[in-house]
Motif scaffolding. Structure first.
Motif, PDB file in Angstrom:
ATOM      1  N   MET A   1       0.850  -1.172   0.000  1.00 19.59           N
ATOM      2  CA  MET A   1       0.000   0.000   0.000  1.00 19.59           C
ATOM      3  C   MET A   1       0.895   1.234   0.000  1.00 19.59           C
ATOM      4  O   MET A   1       1.854   1.313   0.763  1.00 19.59           O
ATOM      5  N   LEU A   2       0.570   2.173  -0.841  1.00 16.43           N
ATOM      6  CA  LEU A   2       1.293   3.444  -0.883  1.00 16.43           C
ATOM      7  C   LEU A   2       0.424   4.495  -0.197  1.00 16.43           C
ATOM      8  O   LEU A   2      -0.687   4.771  -0.627  1.00 16.43           O
ATOM      9  N   VAL A   3       0.945   5.049   0.896  1.00 12.26           N
ATOM     10  CA  VAL A   3       0.246   6.078   1.652  1.00 12.26           C
ATOM     11  C   VAL A   3       0.891   7.413   1.308  1.00 12.26           C
ATOM     12  O   VAL A   3       2.093   7.583   1.492  1.00 12.26           O
ATOM     13  N   GLN A   4       0.086   8.332   0.800  1.00 16.91           N
ATOM     14  CA  GLN A   4       0.580   9.666   0.486  1.00 16.91           C
ATOM     15  C   GLN A   4       0.011  10.649   1.486  1.00 16.91           C
ATOM     16  O   GLN A   4      -1.120  10.503   1.952  1.00 16.91           O
ATOM     17  N   GLY A   5       0.810  11.656   1.806  1.00 15.45           N
ATOM     18  CA  GLY A   5       0.350  12.656   2.749  1.00 15.45           C
ATOM     19  C   GLY A   5       1.232  13.874   2.708  1.00 15.45           C
ATOM     20  O   GLY A   5       2.169  13.969   1.916  1.00 15.45           O
ATOM     21  N   GLY A   6       0.915  14.812   3.565  1.00 10.72           N
ATOM     22  CA  GLY A   6       1.727  16.015   3.649  1.00 10.72           C
ATOM     23  C   GLY A   6       0.991  17.122   4.365  1.00 10.72           C
ATOM     24  O   GLY A   6      -0.115  16.933   4.894  1.00 10.72           O
ATOM     25  N   CYS A   7       1.601  18.275   4.346  1.00 13.14           N
ATOM     26  CA  CYS A   7       0.994  19.429   4.985  1.00 13.14           C
ATOM     27  C   CYS A   7      -0.142  19.969   4.118  1.00 13.14           C
ATOM     28  O   CYS A   7      -0.343  19.516   2.990  1.00 13.14           O
ATOM     29  N   HIS A   8      -0.860  20.949   4.613  1.00 13.53           N
ATOM     30  CA  HIS A   8      -2.038  21.469   3.930  1.00 13.53           C
ATOM     31  C   HIS A   8      -1.689  22.173   2.628  1.00 13.53           C
ATOM     32  O   HIS A   8      -2.373  22.015   1.611  1.00 13.53           O
ATOM     33  N   CYS A   9      -0.603  22.949   2.615  1.00 12.70           N
ATOM     34  CA  CYS A   9      -0.258  23.728   1.419  1.00 12.70           C
ATOM     35  C   CYS A   9       0.579  22.939   0.419  1.00 12.70           C
ATOM     36  O   CYS A   9       0.810  23.399  -0.697  1.00 12.70           O
ATOM     37  N   GLY A  10       1.047  21.747   0.794  1.00 14.22           N
ATOM     38  CA  GLY A  10       1.822  20.909  -0.115  1.00 14.22           C
ATOM     39  C   GLY A  10       3.314  21.135  -0.074  1.00 14.22           C
ATOM     40  O   GLY A  10       4.058  20.489  -0.819  1.00 14.22           O
ATOM     41  N   ASN A  11       3.794  22.005   0.795  1.00  9.95           N
ATOM     42  CA  ASN A  11       5.229  22.242   0.867  1.00  9.95           C
ATOM     43  C   ASN A  11       5.991  21.006   1.349  1.00  9.95           C
ATOM     44  O   ASN A  11       7.062  20.700   0.845  1.00  9.95           O
ATOM     45  N   ILE A  12       5.436  20.292   2.323  1.00 14.66           N
ATOM     46  CA  ILE A  12       6.040  19.054   2.822  1.00 14.66           C
ATOM     47  C   ILE A  12       5.118  17.914   2.404  1.00 14.66           C
ATOM     48  O   ILE A  12       3.930  17.914   2.738  1.00 14.66           O
ATOM     49  N   SER A  13       5.652  16.947   1.677  1.00 14.17           N
ATOM     50  CA  SER A  13       4.848  15.790   1.284  1.00 14.17           C
ATOM     51  C   SER A  13       5.637  14.519   1.554  1.00 14.17           C
ATOM     52  O   SER A  13       6.865  14.545   1.667  1.00 14.17           O
ATOM     53  N   PHE A  14       4.909  13.418   1.666  1.00 12.59           N
ATOM     54  CA  PHE A  14       5.586  12.143   1.881  1.00 12.59           C
ATOM     55  C   PHE A  14       4.837  11.016   1.193  1.00 12.59           C
ATOM     56  O   PHE A  14       3.643  11.120   0.903  1.00 12.59           O
ATOM     57  N   GLU A  15       5.584   9.956   0.930  1.00  5.90           N
ATOM     58  CA  GLU A  15       5.035   8.692   0.458  1.00  5.90           C
ATOM     59  C   GLU A  15       5.583   7.604   1.365  1.00  5.90           C
ATOM     60  O   GLU A  15       6.794   7.487   1.530  1.00  5.90           O
ATOM     61  N   LEU A  16       4.680   6.844   1.956  1.00  7.27           N
ATOM     62  CA  LEU A  16       5.043   5.748   2.831  1.00  7.27           C
ATOM     63  C   LEU A  16       4.599   4.448   2.174  1.00  7.27           C
ATOM     64  O   LEU A  16       3.411   4.260   1.910  1.00  7.27           O
ATOM     65  N   THR A  17       5.548   3.596   1.882  1.00  3.28           N
ATOM     66  CA  THR A  17       5.237   2.281   1.342  1.00  3.28           C
ATOM     67  C   THR A  17       5.048   1.337   2.517  1.00  3.28           C
ATOM     68  O   THR A  17       5.944   1.183   3.349  1.00  3.28           O
ATOM     69  N   TRP A  18       3.862   0.757   2.596  1.00  5.06           N
ATOM     70  CA  TRP A  18       3.490  -0.108   3.716  1.00  5.06           C
ATOM     71  C   TRP A  18       3.227  -1.493   3.154  1.00  5.06           C
ATOM     72  O   TRP A  18       2.221  -1.735   2.506  1.00  5.06           O
ATOM     73  N   GLU A  19       4.157  -2.401   3.378  1.00  2.00           N
ATOM     74  CA  GLU A  19       4.033  -3.775   2.894  1.00  2.00           C
ATOM     75  C   GLU A  19       4.107  -4.737   4.069  1.00  2.00           C
ATOM     76  O   GLU A  19       4.927  -4.535   4.962  1.00  2.00           O
TER      77      GLU A  19
END
Length: 143
Positions: A1-19
């Motif tokens: 599963m690929l979990v995407q997230g970040g701050c509200h304005c998009g300046n900080i974003s992340f992708e977490l691969t959860w296997e």
């Protein structure tokens, strides 16, 4: 599963691969004053991989408090705290804020209150080394 997230304005974003794909995602609601005020509810998968992008480094604020063993990554533009890192034995570990997820079904989240009051620094760092995401990469965006 690929979990995407970040701050509200998009300046900080992340992708977490959860296997493998989780049947549930633990969501630890820390009761410290910082997490309470910022709605920090943290999760990690020690076997996962985390890729973090920061569009504008000048808008990234790093905040330490308490034992000063964790670095809260705060967006100076929108105020969201999408992740926390901790360096243990010269290795960076991380947790991500489930409230910063973009598209995870709320039914997957299993909230549980946690308190780390009274935990020694040695036990705290050992817990992070054991439970936090160990494969953390900060990706340059070219800005």
């Amino acid at each position: 599963m690929l979990v995407q997230g970040g701050c509200h304005c998009g300046n900080i974003s992340f992708e977490l691969t959860w296997e493998p794909d989780p049947s549930e995602i633990p969501a630890r609601a820390c009761d410290c004053s910082f997490c309470t005020k910022h709605h920090g509810v943290w999760t990690s998968n020690p076997a996962g991989t985390l890729s973090v992008k920061v569009e504008d480094e000048s808008l990234l604020s790093r905040y330490f408090f308490g034992t000063r063993t964790a670095q809260f990554h705060v967006c100076a533009r929108c105020g969201v705290v999408p992740l926390v890192t901790s360096t243990v034995d010269e290795h960076v570990y991380a947790v991500v804020n489930v409230n910063a997820f973009n598209s995870v079904a709320p039914s997957l989240l299993r909230p549980v209150p946690v308190s780390f009051d009274g935990e020694s620094i040695e036990l705290r760092l050992a817990r992070r080394k054991r439970n936090w995401i160990a494969d953390v990469e900060f990706v340059a965006t070219g800005r």
